[in-house]
Write a protein that holds these residues in place. Sequence first.
Motif, mmCIF file in Angstrom:
data_model
loop_
_atom_site.group_PDB
_atom_site.id
_atom_site.type_symbol
_atom_site.label_atom_id
_atom_site.label_comp_id
_atom_site.label_asym_id
_atom_site.label_seq_id
_atom_site.Cartn_x
_atom_site.Cartn_y
_atom_site.Cartn_z
ATOM 1 N N SER A 417 14.576 71.373 -8.532
ATOM 2 C CA SER A 417 13.601 70.513 -7.859
ATOM 3 C C SER A 417 13.837 70.603 -6.359
ATOM 4 O O SER A 417 14.942 70.923 -5.907
ATOM 5 N N THR A 418 12.795 70.335 -5.590
ATOM 6 C CA THR A 418 12.904 70.396 -4.136
ATOM 7 C C THR A 418 12.322 69.127 -3.542
ATOM 8 O O THR A 418 11.197 68.743 -3.863
ATOM 9 N N SER A 419 13.075 68.485 -2.695
ATOM 10 C CA SER A 419 12.631 67.244 -2.059
ATOM 11 C C SER A 419 11.729 67.564 -0.875
ATOM 12 O O SER A 419 11.748 68.673 -0.346
ATOM 13 N N PRO A 420 10.935 66.587 -0.426
ATOM 14 C CA PRO A 420 10.242 66.773 0.853
ATOM 15 C C PRO A 420 11.264 66.771 1.985
ATOM 16 O O PRO A 420 12.463 66.529 1.755
ATOM 17 N N LYS A 421 10.836 67.038 3.188
ATOM 18 C CA LYS A 421 11.750 67.014 4.325
ATOM 19 C C LYS A 421 12.152 65.572 4.594
ATOM 20 O O LYS A 421 11.320 64.731 4.922
ATOM 21 N N LEU A 422 13.434 65.316 4.437
ATOM 22 C CA LEU A 422 13.961 63.957 4.539
ATOM 23 C C LEU A 422 14.907 63.815 5.717
ATOM 24 O O LEU A 422 15.575 64.770 6.113
ATOM 25 N N LEU A 423 14.972 62.608 6.253
ATOM 26 C CA LEU A 423 16.031 62.278 7.193
ATOM 27 C C LEU A 423 17.333 62.124 6.415
ATOM 28 O O LEU A 423 17.326 62.020 5.186
ATOM 29 N N ALA A 424 18.434 62.081 7.116
ATOM 30 C CA ALA A 424 19.720 61.923 6.437
ATOM 31 C C ALA A 424 19.815 60.592 5.704
ATOM 32 O O ALA A 424 20.631 60.422 4.804
ATOM 33 N N THR A 425 18.955 59.643 6.076
ATOM 34 C CA THR A 425 18.925 58.341 5.408
ATOM 35 C C THR A 425 18.130 58.366 4.113
ATOM 36 O O THR A 425 18.108 57.380 3.385
ATOM 37 N N GLY A 426 17.426 59.495 3.833
ATOM 38 C CA GLY A 426 16.612 59.590 2.631
ATOM 39 C C GLY A 426 15.157 59.248 2.859
ATOM 40 O O GLY A 426 14.350 59.278 1.913
ATOM 41 N N GLN A 427 14.778 58.938 4.093
ATOM 42 C CA GLN A 427 13.395 58.577 4.395
ATOM 43 C C GLN A 427 12.534 59.822 4.592
ATOM 44 O O GLN A 427 12.975 60.812 5.160
ATOM 45 N N ASP A 428 11.298 59.725 4.126
ATOM 46 C CA ASP A 428 10.287 60.745 4.384
ATOM 47 C C ASP A 428 9.303 60.121 5.359
ATOM 48 O O ASP A 428 8.470 59.294 4.972
ATOM 49 N N ILE A 429 9.413 60.478 6.647
ATOM 50 C CA ILE A 429 8.595 59.803 7.656
ATOM 51 C C ILE A 429 7.112 60.114 7.506
ATOM 52 O O ILE A 429 6.270 59.405 8.039
ATOM 53 N N SER A 430 6.772 61.187 6.769
ATOM 54 C CA SER A 430 5.365 61.502 6.529
ATOM 55 C C SER A 430 4.803 60.725 5.346
ATOM 56 O O SER A 430 3.601 60.706 5.122
ATOM 57 N N ASN A 431 5.683 60.099 4.569
ATOM 58 C CA ASN A 431 5.262 59.338 3.389
ATOM 59 C C ASN A 431 6.181 58.127 3.240
ATOM 60 O O ASN A 431 7.172 58.173 2.511
ATOM 61 N N PRO A 432 5.865 57.020 3.931
ATOM 62 C CA PRO A 432 6.745 55.845 3.906
ATOM 63 C C PRO A 432 7.000 55.279 2.508
ATOM 64 O O PRO A 432 8.003 54.596 2.292
ATOM 65 N N SER A 433 6.112 55.560 1.555
ATOM 66 C CA SER A 433 6.282 55.019 0.207
ATOM 67 C C SER A 433 7.217 55.870 -0.656
ATOM 68 O O SER A 433 7.531 55.485 -1.786
ATOM 69 N N TYR A 434 7.658 57.001 -0.125
ATOM 70 C CA TYR A 434 8.522 57.891 -0.910
ATOM 71 C C TYR A 434 9.855 57.221 -1.212
ATOM 72 O O TYR A 434 10.478 56.605 -0.343
ATOM 73 N N LYS A 435 10.308 57.342 -2.447
ATOM 74 C CA LYS A 435 11.608 56.824 -2.855
ATOM 75 C C LYS A 435 12.433 57.956 -3.452
ATOM 76 O O LYS A 435 12.027 58.543 -4.458
ATOM 77 N N PRO A 436 13.561 58.296 -2.854
ATOM 78 C CA PRO A 436 14.391 59.394 -3.383
ATOM 79 C C PRO A 436 15.034 59.000 -4.707
ATOM 80 O O PRO A 436 15.202 57.816 -5.006
ATOM 81 N N ILE A 437 15.390 60.004 -5.501
ATOM 82 C CA ILE A 437 16.080 59.745 -6.754
ATOM 83 C C ILE A 437 17.459 59.165 -6.449
ATOM 84 O O ILE A 437 18.009 59.401 -5.372
ATOM 85 N N PRO A 438 18.049 58.382 -7.355
ATOM 86 C CA PRO A 438 19.353 57.761 -7.080
ATOM 87 C C PRO A 438 20.432 58.774 -6.692
ATOM 88 O O PRO A 438 21.295 58.475 -5.858
ATOM 89 N N GLU A 439 20.369 59.973 -7.274
ATOM 90 C CA GLU A 439 21.401 60.982 -6.986
ATOM 91 C C GLU A 439 21.387 61.439 -5.528
ATOM 92 O O GLU A 439 22.361 62.011 -5.051
ATOM 93 N N MET A 440 20.281 61.173 -4.818
ATOM 94 C CA MET A 440 20.202 61.584 -3.416
ATOM 95 C C MET A 440 21.235 60.875 -2.545
ATOM 96 O O MET A 440 21.587 61.359 -1.471
ATOM 97 N N GLN A 441 21.739 59.724 -3.002
ATOM 98 C CA GLN A 441 22.777 59.038 -2.236
ATOM 99 C C GLN A 441 24.015 59.909 -2.081
ATOM 100 O O GLN A 441 24.741 59.794 -1.093
ATOM 101 N N ALA A 442 24.276 60.759 -3.067
ATOM 102 C CA ALA A 442 25.412 61.679 -2.983
ATOM 103 C C ALA A 442 24.984 63.045 -2.463
ATOM 104 O O ALA A 442 25.756 63.732 -1.795
ATOM 105 N N ILE A 443 23.756 63.455 -2.775
ATOM 106 C CA ILE A 443 23.291 64.794 -2.403
ATOM 107 C C ILE A 443 23.065 64.913 -0.895
ATOM 108 O O ILE A 443 23.487 65.890 -0.266
ATOM 109 N N LEU A 444 22.403 63.918 -0.292
ATOM 110 C CA LEU A 444 22.031 64.035 1.120
ATOM 111 C C LEU A 444 23.226 64.153 2.065
ATOM 112 O O LEU A 444 23.211 65.018 2.953
#
Length: 646
Positions: A417-444
């Motif tokens: 799987s491929t995420s959208p372009k995210l900030l290191a905080t997990g935010q997608d500034i082009s899509n404020p409603s985006y919510k990363p998967i829980p595993e992103m806390q370790a992946i990012l």
Amino acid sequence: MISSIRSLINSKFGAIFALLFVGMIAIAFALGDVSNSGSFGGLSGGNVARVGDRDITLGELNDALDNRLKSERQNNPTLNMASFVDGGGLDTTLEQLINRYALTVFGQEYGVAVSKRLIDSEIRKIPGAMGLDGKFSAEAFGRFAQQIGVSEKAIRDDIAQNLFAQQILPASASGPAAPDGFVLPYASLLLEQRSGQIAAVPASAFLPQKPPSETVLAKFYSDNSVKFTIPEKRSISYAIFGKDIIAQRAKPTEADIAAYYKANAAKFAAAQARNISQVIVPTEAAAKSVVAQVAAGKSIVAVANELGLAVTTAINVNKSTLTSTTSQAVADAAFAAAQGTVAKPARSNLGWAVVRVDSINNVAAKSLAAARAEIAEELLKTRSEEMLTEMTGEIEDAFANGATISDVAKQNSLAVSTSPKLLATGQDISNPSYKPIPEMQAILPAAFQMETNGEAQLIELVPGEKFAMIAVADFDEAAPPALNQVRSIVLQQWAQSEGAKGARKAADALRKAVDAGQPLEAALAAAKINGAQVERLSGTRADISREGQQVPPPLSLMFAMKKGTAKTIQAGDNRGWFVVYLTDIVKGDASGQSDMLKARKQELSGILQQEYVAQMVLSAAKDVGVEKNEDGIAEVRTRLTNRDGN
């Protein structure tokens, strides 16, 4: 005051080679002017400094900067190289390198020894240099060096520098404690109380009435582009899997279970265990005396107490275990005696053992059918761990050999799987409603530590149970957006900046009026500034020295002023200016506060120790000689802070 300064001896490899005395050398970063920036003689353009006869290369500085940035980004994931350099990161990193080399060259010149054997012993302490048997492995060390992206020589050099520092600096810090004559004035100073008046002059009272021209706005945006910079964004490709991926392959067959049962026949055979009480005496005669007294009716505990000895017990101990903990003779005697009797004395490793058999526990033999479930569970667990270790090792080797995440995922039947372009905080500034998967806390955090063009990596999400293969699919470097995209925000910031300029002029006028003898309240009333007001403020020096406490800047300023004077200070973020008028000073007296004096003596002694170390570093640098390539350093600074201009 000094606690915020970082360690001089900052290892290029993080905490692996952390120095035990890091606290003693914190002040060393303050030592900046130890170099002679005149003629460079033979210092080449590829070097940024020379320490004694050692060159610090541009490549070494770049590596150190990359490692420092990675370390800082663990606490501040959005930090980029330009901001890091602007914040002093280049200067402190270079000073670290210079001071490390200075101590090394100084130590070598004056007979401090760091042998290859000593360096080897430190390498053996690195967890990554250990093989599967827990012992040092040259192959494992090589893989470790490759994983952290440095050469084995660089690791050895880093360890050597630390060892030189470890031998030189602690002796420097062992100076005398702070004298009592220093302590009382310092402690009393902390009790000093000051009071004053604060006039707040808001920028909002001076906002411009007309919008700026396009030229003015564009220049303002260019001059302040760092404020509008969007942090680096990364798109992460990932494939997540758990230990269940090999569960089916690890499941043992009936033949496997039967083979295990046969190979471990003793484990499932009929067995006998015993509960025993034991006392150890020094001689055979003493042992026989104990046996005789117990046979006459005394308890073994009573006999031992009379001799000043203790009785030890063992529950469900088998013969092999008793043999390993005592001796073959003791085990033979204990397992030859009947329940409730005392065994024949026998020599153990510690003396003569007298053993009483308290009870005998017989365990029946277990058939293959009865043991099947137990064996299957054991084999599944063991095989799963082995196969998982083998699989993760193969994945890491594949990545090291250039395989892509898609290649490895396909080989293991995993989806990428491929995420959208995210900030290191997990935010997608082009899509404020985006919510990363829980595993992103370790992946990012791991993904933002990777090189953007580097190999894929395998990380643990849940140690030993859940893993993720990750790679940087795409990225945008930190950069300000086009002016049109943030025009409204830039207009607001420009207006606030202009308002702050007006607030400063008004604050300067108020200060001059107070200096001329006019009361602050009267001067403020005469100025007729919308929203401006006067407040009273007081505090002690101890208030502004408490760690972790947010101190109002005007309060801090009052302790740098003379009574009856006024000064101005910026409110921050272009919010306006303060006019600070110091009205009163009440001196402190700590002569009767023994606890406080003791604490301040300890604090001052620590500061003196840091100063001793700082002077040692400064002296070493001056002794060996330091030359800086200022032109080369300036080029590095320009390249790292203006990448788009290259």
